[in-house]
Write an enzyme that holds these catalytic residues in place. Structure first.
Site, short mmCIF file in Angstrom:
data_model
loop_
_atom_site.label_atom_id
_atom_site.label_comp_id
_atom_site.label_asym_id
_atom_site.label_seq_id
_atom_site.Cartn_x
_atom_site.Cartn_y
_atom_site.Cartn_z
N ARG A 131 -4.12 15.24 4.87
CA ARG A 131 -4.54 13.94 5.41
C ARG A 131 -3.77 13.69 6.71
O ARG A 131 -2.56 13.93 6.79
CB ARG A 131 -4.22 12.84 4.40
N HIS A 167 0.86 -1.18 0.00
CA HIS A 167 0.00 0.00 0.00
C HIS A 167 0.90 1.24 0.00
O HIS A 167 2.11 1.14 0.22
CB HIS A 167 -0.95 -0.01 1.20
O1 LIG Z 1 -1.18 7.20 6.23
C1 LIG Z 1 -1.72 6.19 5.85
O2 LIG Z 1 -2.90 6.14 5.55
C2 LIG Z 1 -0.93 4.90 5.75
C3 LIG Z 1 0.43 5.01 6.39
C4 LIG Z 1 1.17 3.71 6.35
O3 LIG Z 1 0.96 2.89 5.51
C5 LIG Z 1 2.16 3.47 7.40
O4 LIG Z 1 2.36 4.35 8.25
O5 LIG Z 1 2.75 2.37 7.40
FE LIG Z 2 1.79 0.96 6.03
#
Ligand SMILES: O=C(O)CCC(=O)C(=O)O
Ligand SMILES: [Fe+2]
Ligand SMILES: C=C1C[C@]23C[C@@]1(O)CC[C@H]2[C@@]12CC[C@H](O)[C@@](C)(C(=O)O1)[C@H]2[C@@H]3C(=O)O
Length: 334
Positions: free
Chosen positions: A274, A264
């Site tokens: 965000r 992701h």
């Molecule tokens: O900020 C997000 O939505 C995801 C962050 C993420 O994948 C992480 O911190 O490992």
């Molecule tokens: Fe993550």
């Protein structure tokens, strides 16, 4: 579907790679309230989501709204400070405040963050984070305790669905030496959202190394998942009271790849900033990670046994987007 050439956020920044962006996906939604009346059905739903998507949402999760609101308020207060004050909680090495640098190997993103250890209420006290450190600590601890309970409940449901011993998975993160971490992320607003293909990388592609991640955001889009190499699917950002849960590498190994730990990333493409809060549920450093499926489902183990400490160390010697688990595969030819 849109096909774009996107720049990677790290050393390969000048390498353009073709990728496809699909329409938003609605992840499976698991209603934990219904587990009170039909536990085995909910546990099957969660196992199916972990096998097919590695991601799902939970609603009616039992984490009190007040605890969430207070944590979000602390995150907001912290990120609203002037840069020079935030820097006093840094650099992230790996814990503390970081801005644009992710990890220790040169990865970059349009993000600032605070990475906190969770296994001792005083462990983060060396950082200057808040004008009222006791209040900050109290709220962080309240949040961590509540999300840990939620993670334990989800892991117990997974354990039941897989036929594992009672509390087998959740005990790992209930352990006082659990190496779980809390991460507050803040992605600035993007000034040019007309041209979505000009999106910047907030947090580059990666899998989460731990057992399970529980993520909340302020409802601003940006999170994308890749179920297929080179194809990115935005996760529907609708603000709701739920948590987004995803399988980490450790759970993938423990289920001998029956579960997927899915890549992701976060792209910055909104007028609004965000904010996300991620709880990474991890075992103690000395815990051995190995295929734990019942004998009838075990199959041939794909990975060697290793401790979480070994894997964490490997993680920090790798780049964000590396497939770190390859180093722990049997007959690894890479
Ligand atoms: O900020 C997000 O939505 C995801 C962050 C993420 O994948 C992480 O911190 O490992
Ligand atoms: Fe993550
Ligand atoms: C580049 C890196 C940052 C990271 C450690 C790593 O070397 C590779 C994994 C990254 C990640 C992703 C999930 C979590 O946000 C995180 C805290 C973790 O455990 O692994 C980060 C690490 C980090 O930012 O320190």
């Amino acid at each position: 579907m849109v096909i774009v050439a996107a720049a990677n956020a790290n050393a390969n920044a000048n390498v353009l790679k073709m990728e496809k962006i699909r329409d938003d996906i609605q992840l499976p939604i698991i209603d934990l309230l219904s587990s009170k009346s039909n536990r085995s059905q909910v546990s099957k739903q969660i196992v199916k989501a972990c096998e097919e998507y590695g991601f799902f949402k939970v609603i009616n999760h039992g984490v009190p709204q007040e605890i969430i609101t207070q944590m979000e308020e602390e995150a907001h207060n912290f990120f609203s400070k002037p840069g020079s004050e935030k820097e006093r909680a840094g650099p992230a090495n790996p814990y503390g405040y970081g801005c644009k640098n992710i990890g220790l190997k040169g990865d970059m993103g349009e993000v600032e963050y605070l990475l906190l250890q969770t296994n001792s209420p005083f462990i983060n006290s060396k950082y200057y984070i808040s004008q009222d450190p006791n209040k900050f600590r109290c709220r962080v601890n309240g949040y961590v305790e509540a999300v840990r309970e939620l993670a334990c409940e989800v892991l117990d449901l997974i354990g039941e669905g897989l036929g594992l011993g009672l509390g087998f998975l959740s005990e790992l993160i209930r352990d006082v030496q659990s190496d779980s971490v809390l991460r507050l992320n803040h992605y600035p607003a993007c000034c040019d959202v007309i041209d979505k293909s000009a999106s910047k990388i907030g947090f580059g592609e990666h899998t989460d190394p731990q057992i399970l991640t529980l993520l909340r955001s302020n409802g601003v889009e940006g999170l994308q998942i890749s179920l297929e190499e080179g194809v990115w699917v935005p996760v529907n950002p609708h603000p709701d009271s739920g948590f987004c849960v995803n399988v980490g590498d450790v759970l993938k190994v423990m289920t001998n790849e029956r579960f997927v730990s899915v890549k992701h990333r976060v792209v910055v493409n909104s007028y609004k900033a965000r904010t996300s809060i991620a709880y990474f549920a991890a075992p103690p450093l000395h815990a051995t990670i190995t295929n734990c499926l019942p004998d009838k489902d075990k199959g041939n183990p794909i990975y060697t046994s290793f401790t979480w400490g070994d894997y964490k160390k490997a993680t920090y010697t790798c780049r964000l987007g590396d497939t770190r688990l390859n180093h722990f595969k049997f007959h690894n030819n890479n």
